[in-house]
Design an enzyme around this catalytic site. Structure first.
Site, PDB file in Angstrom:
ATOM      1  N   ASP A 169     110.826  88.636  47.999  1.00  0.00           N
ATOM      2  CA  ASP A 169     111.962  89.548  47.971  1.00  0.00           C
ATOM      3  C   ASP A 169     113.248  88.803  47.589  1.00  0.00           C
ATOM      4  O   ASP A 169     113.446  87.648  47.968  1.00  0.00           O
ATOM      5  CB  ASP A 169     112.106  90.173  49.368  1.00  0.00           C
ATOM      6  CG  ASP A 169     113.202  91.199  49.455  1.00  0.00           C
ATOM      7  OD1 ASP A 169     113.077  92.246  48.798  1.00  0.00           O
ATOM      8  OD2 ASP A 169     114.182  90.958  50.181  1.00  0.00           O
ATOM      9  N   GLU A 211     111.088  88.773  42.936  1.00  0.00           N
ATOM     10  CA  GLU A 211     111.939  89.909  42.579  1.00  0.00           C
ATOM     11  C   GLU A 211     113.229  89.370  41.950  1.00  0.00           C
ATOM     12  O   GLU A 211     114.078  88.819  42.634  1.00  0.00           O
ATOM     13  CB  GLU A 211     112.278  90.752  43.807  1.00  0.00           C
ATOM     14  CG  GLU A 211     113.135  91.953  43.462  1.00  0.00           C
ATOM     15  CD  GLU A 211     113.686  92.674  44.685  1.00  0.00           C
ATOM     16  OE1 GLU A 211     113.895  93.897  44.601  1.00  0.00           O
ATOM     17  OE2 GLU A 211     113.915  92.009  45.718  1.00  0.00           O
TER      18      GLU A 211
END
Length: 612
Positions: free
Chosen positions: A323, A352
């Site tokens: 993330d 990400e």
């Protein structure tokens, strides 16, 4: 009375001490990096000297300004699996002891193979997929309780629900699952998304137990499927136990206290960026409830490295999705990533990197020539293809082609593939848990869904599906917030009148979506030209896009007619790839298609041909 007195004497004895935390809770033999730094946490524990049994060398004992922490580094090189005994003493007298296990690694653990372009990843919003065990819906050890009436509340989805429906996911054609984070998140509200974790060594009890997570991996592996952990390196939740009693002031980025990131990830490589802007991107907090971790602090970085490796070994993982990767300290996250891939050379990690230009995303992939301009290598094997997502979010509503609208947007996206060091190892998707639902954008237009899924299934990279799309799930994020794109999967809860997990329980509309998706992605498993073949594409004409995926032995032809009207294409233009081919098999209906002169497609349709 005597029993009470005896208990009091024991509690006040110097030989009794409560060590609140030991992390990692155990370690493994035979690691590439043989040293492990063990965190011992307890009241004034740093006042003690430390020794360990069995002649295990202590390489370093690190104390910080907080006396409640001791970081003890031991070397496990060439030692067998065993139980160690740490002795904590003061003035040469034993204060207390603590057992610590060194365990055997799985055979060939370091050579585990991660997910790759032969896989299809199924993204699950963990709290919203299926409630397999209603008994864990609430738990006394965490604050927020089950309340399905709240759109942003805990709805009860759990690991047991995933395990119960793995055959459904396999039938769909997916070969790997990516559940949103499963570690404990003890926020008072909105904890279901679990990106604000409060204990990164413990599965949230509302999802299940550590043992159930291990079982999930085992059940996937029985089915020749893979488990990808959603890992968060940039921040923890404000309720994390360590945030309550920081080991060091600079464990977090502090200003003092809170300051928000500017979200301008371009400052990470912009040669014109001011120092303060670059600092605020990396060091600013993503949101106030998620304290920002300082990966430039060696203790923090080592903690995160060891935690990641511990989960790989313990749960037998096949990959990470990381993330907010590009918000981390760029040097620190590079070291984190390299440490993991040094330990597991074939392990895959996708970051990400939510940016909107290919060069900016390619900067973050391992061995990027763009990053090399600044002598930077993230060592990150894979990034997410947000520019393809951007194109797909509008292109199928653009029936009239122009210079920069229509299917040419997809073509233009692929023209920049040369920027990526490894174009096959990027994650492609039409939506995820943070974006508008594809079927909402296109109002459940099945023909547009077919075109998008055909593109996803046949273009380079690793396709990722988002749970529920395969049954037509929609939801308006702009109107109703995140809960609209994270709805409960129908049939995942006892009493649901619509059970979309079974053919008999699906509505006719849901069945239409599912059957198409399953057939498409089941076929994808069988064709290595799609997995690792070269792409040759042709400039779109009349909003029709033609491309080929090919190896020396196999060729697949894909035609997307994004025009609202039927189109006939002259096949002579594609002689370079068709060569002497006279026919092809249509993958989705097994029809033989004549390829000697022309090919006609109805408006808003796609066709995949395996060439004969």
């Amino acid at each position: 009375m005597k029993k009470i007195l005896l208990f009091c004497l024991i509690m006040t004895s110097p030989l009794f001490a409560q060590i609140s935390r030991v992390e990692p809770p155990f370690w493994y033999t035979g690691m590439h990096k043989s040293e492990v730094q063990i965190l011992f946490y307890g009241k004034n524990i740093a006042e003690n000297e430390v020794s360990v049994s069995n002649n295990i060398p202590i390489k370093e004992i690190k104390k910080t300004e907080n006396p409640n922490y001791l970081f003890v580094t031991i070397d496990t090189k060439n030692i067998p699996a065993q139980e160690l005994l740490f002795t904590f003493s003061k003035n040469k007298k034993t204060s207390f002891t603590k057992k610590y296990s060194i365990k055997e690694r799985k055979t060939n653990s370091s050579q585990r193979k991660g997910f790759d372009a032969s896989d299809v990843v199924y993204l699950i919003m963990s709290d919203r997929f299926a409630n397999g065990n209603p008994k864990n819906d609430s738990d006394p050890t965490v604050t927020e309780k089950y309340d399905r009436t709240k759109p942003g509340g805990r709805h009860g989805g759990d690991i047991a629900g995933m395990i119960q429906h793995l055959d459904y996911i396999k039938e769909l054609g997916a070969t790997a699952i990516w559940p949103t984070p499963l570690c404990e998140d003890n926020d008072k509200a909105y904890s279901y998304h679990t990106y604000g974790q409060s204990d990164v060594y413990k599965i949230d009890p509302r999802f299940g137990t550590n043992e159930e997570y291990v079982q999930l991996a085992a059940e996937l592996h029985k089915r020749d499927m893979k488990l990808i952990m959603d890992y968060v390196t940039n921040h923890w939740g404000a309720e994390h136990w360590m945030i309550k009693d920081l080991p060091t002031y600079d464990w977090l980025h502090q200003f003092p206290g809170y300051a928000q990131t500017n979200y301008k990830m371009t400052t990470q490589f912009d040669s014109n960026a001011s120092k303060i802007d670059a600092k605020m991107c990396m060091d600013g907090w993503f949101v106030k409830s998620m304290p920002d971790l300082n990966q430039s602090n060696p203790l923090v970085l080592n903690y995160l490295i060891q935690n990641a490796i511990w989960w790989i070994e313990y749960a037998d993982l096949d990959g990470f999705r990381v993330d907010t990767y590009s918000y981390c300290d760029k040097e620190g996250i590079s070291k984190w990533t390299k440490a993991i891939t040094d330990e597991y050379p074939n392990f895959n990690i996708v970051g990400e990197v939510w940016m909107h230009q290919q060069a900016q995303m390619a900067y973050w992939q391992k061995d990027s020539k763009i990053g090399a301009i600044q002598n930077y290598n993230s060592y990150l094997p894979s990034v997410m293809d947000f520019t393809l997502h951007d194109a797909v979010s509008t292109v199928f509503n653009e029936n009239e082609a122009s210079w920069d609208k229509g299917i040419v947007k997809v073509y233009d996206n692929f023209t920049n593939d040369f920027l990526y060091p490894n174009i096959n190892n990027i994650l492609t998707f039409v939506e995820n848990h943070d974006t508008m639902r594809f079927n909402e954008i296109y109002k459940n237009d099945f023909k547009k869904y077919q075109m998008a899924m055909t593109l996803l299934a046949t273009s380079r990279g690793i396709p990722q599906l988002y749970y529920g799309s395969e049954i037509g799930m929609a939801g308006n994020k702009d109107k109703d917030g995140d809960a609209a794109i994270r709805q409960d999967f129908p049939g995942g809860w006892k009493g649901d009148t619509n059970n979309a997990f079974s053919a008999s329980g699906r509505t006719p509309e849901q069945e239409k979506f599912f059957v198409f998706t399953s057939k498409l992605f089941q076929w994808r498993k069988t064709n290595d030209a799609i997995h690792f073949g070269k792409t040759t594409h042709y400039i779109p004409e009349n909003n029709v896009y033609v491309y080929f995926r090919h190896t020396d032995k196999k060729t697949v032809m894909v035609v997307l007619n994004n025009n609202s009207k039927s189109q006939t294409i002259n096949l002579a233009r594609f002689k370079e790839n068709l060569q002497n081919t006279t026919s092809g098999k249509s993958v989705l209906d097994n029809k033989t298609i004549d390829l000697t002169k022309e090919l006609t497609l109805e408006g808003e349709t796609a066709i995949i041909l395996e060439l004969n």
